[in-house]
Design a protein around this motif. Structure first.
Motif, mmCIF file in Angstrom:
data_model
loop_
_atom_site.group_PDB
_atom_site.id
_atom_site.type_symbol
_atom_site.label_atom_id
_atom_site.label_comp_id
_atom_site.label_asym_id
_atom_site.label_seq_id
_atom_site.Cartn_x
_atom_site.Cartn_y
_atom_site.Cartn_z
ATOM 1 N N LYS A 49 1.168 -1.211 -0.465
ATOM 2 C CA LYS A 49 -0.005 -0.477 0.210
ATOM 3 C C LYS A 49 1.336 0.996 -0.245
ATOM 4 N N TYR A 50 0.112 2.413 -0.247
ATOM 5 C CA TYR A 50 1.205 3.699 -0.404
ATOM 6 C C TYR A 50 1.315 3.832 0.999
ATOM 7 N N ASP A 51 2.175 4.780 1.691
ATOM 8 C CA ASP A 51 2.728 5.581 2.929
ATOM 9 C C ASP A 51 2.485 6.498 3.204
ATOM 10 N N GLU A 52 2.391 7.840 3.316
ATOM 11 C CA GLU A 52 2.134 9.023 3.810
ATOM 12 C C GLU A 52 3.357 9.666 2.392
ATOM 13 N N ASN A 53 4.367 8.995 2.191
ATOM 14 C CA ASN A 53 4.901 10.316 0.532
ATOM 15 C C ASN A 53 4.199 9.349 -0.018
ATOM 16 N N GLY A 54 3.744 8.458 -0.679
ATOM 17 C CA GLY A 54 3.598 7.821 -1.778
ATOM 18 C C GLY A 54 4.225 7.160 -1.913
ATOM 19 N N ASP A 55 5.201 6.522 -1.455
ATOM 20 C CA ASP A 55 5.891 5.165 -1.519
ATOM 21 C C ASP A 55 5.046 3.429 -1.113
ATOM 22 N N PHE A 56 5.135 2.328 -1.646
ATOM 23 C CA PHE A 56 5.012 1.249 -0.887
ATOM 24 C C PHE A 56 5.303 0.940 -0.253
ATOM 25 N N MET A 57 4.706 0.595 0.563
ATOM 26 C CA MET A 57 5.485 -0.226 1.830
ATOM 27 C C MET A 57 4.782 -1.742 1.980
ATOM 28 N N PRO A 58 4.356 -2.550 3.292
ATOM 29 C CA PRO A 58 4.469 -3.912 2.930
ATOM 30 C C PRO A 58 3.095 -3.664 2.982
ATOM 31 N N ALA A 59 2.300 -4.910 3.147
ATOM 32 C CA ALA A 59 0.939 -4.894 3.642
ATOM 33 C C ALA A 59 0.456 -6.104 3.546
ATOM 34 N N THR A 60 -0.644 -5.978 3.878
ATOM 35 C CA THR A 60 -1.095 -7.541 4.168
ATOM 36 C C THR A 60 -2.713 -7.427 2.796
ATOM 37 N N GLN A 61 -3.235 -8.950 2.647
ATOM 38 C CA GLN A 61 -4.399 -8.478 1.557
ATOM 39 C C GLN A 61 -5.657 -7.419 2.774
ATOM 40 N N ASP A 62 -5.393 -8.019 4.198
ATOM 41 C CA ASP A 62 -6.750 -7.402 4.542
ATOM 42 C C ASP A 62 -6.419 -5.996 5.202
ATOM 43 N N GLU A 63 -5.937 -5.060 4.321
ATOM 44 C CA GLU A 63 -5.437 -3.845 4.852
ATOM 45 C C GLU A 63 -6.424 -3.196 3.820
ATOM 46 N N SER A 64 -7.056 -1.626 3.995
ATOM 47 C CA SER A 64 -7.953 -0.863 3.851
ATOM 48 C C SER A 64 -6.380 0.159 2.789
ATOM 49 N N GLY A 65 -6.694 -0.314 1.421
ATOM 50 C CA GLY A 65 -5.821 0.836 0.386
ATOM 51 C C GLY A 65 -4.630 -0.471 -0.613
#
Length: 132
Positions: free
Chosen positions: A52-68
């Motif tokens: 998902k995108y972080d506050e700077n617009g960069d990718f960060m690891p996420a899980t399938q269930d996380e919003s966005g």
């Protein structure tokens, strides 16, 4: 008939080199986005990890269930039928109308006209039932 259809979910049966460098490993998931040479090869959008995108617009690891969150595209590559395993049919992942649109996009104009005529026949039959 093609072994795979547009938007079918697939995974790689073997590793393949990526155009931008690196390798997509065996088991990498993807989706058919174009059929080449009547099914002799396919353009496949290959996916990596959930991000998902972080506050700077960069990718960060996420899980399938996380919003966005979404699966990162690692490449769109030409892949051959023997390199692919079907995981889910397109018609099982999209609505009937969306699937019909993809089918129509791959028919000749005369066959699309036949589908139109049949759809109009069904529409008339439905209207007759509603009046009765």
């Amino acid at each position: 008939m093609n072994k795979f259809q547009l938007f079918d979910g697939v995974k790689l049966a073997e590793e393949i080199p990526l155009t931008d460098g690196g390798v997509a490993q065996t088991g990498t998931v993807g989706a058919i986005v174009e059929i080449l040479g009547d099914g002799k090869a396919y353009l496949v959008e290959l996916f990596g990890d959930w991000v998902k995108y972080d506050e700077n617009g960069d990718f960060m690891p996420a899980t399938q269930d996380e919003s966005g969150s979404f699966m990162e595209t690692i490449g769109v590559e030409t892949v051959y039928p023997h390199q692919l395993i079907l995981t889910i049919l397109a018609r099982e992942t999209m609505g009937v109308r969306e699937h019909l649109t993809t089918v129509l996009d791959n028919l000749s104009d005369d066959l699309v006209a036949e589908v139109r005529d049949f759809a109009e026949f069904l529409q008339q039959r439905q209207q007759q039932k509603q009046v009765s």
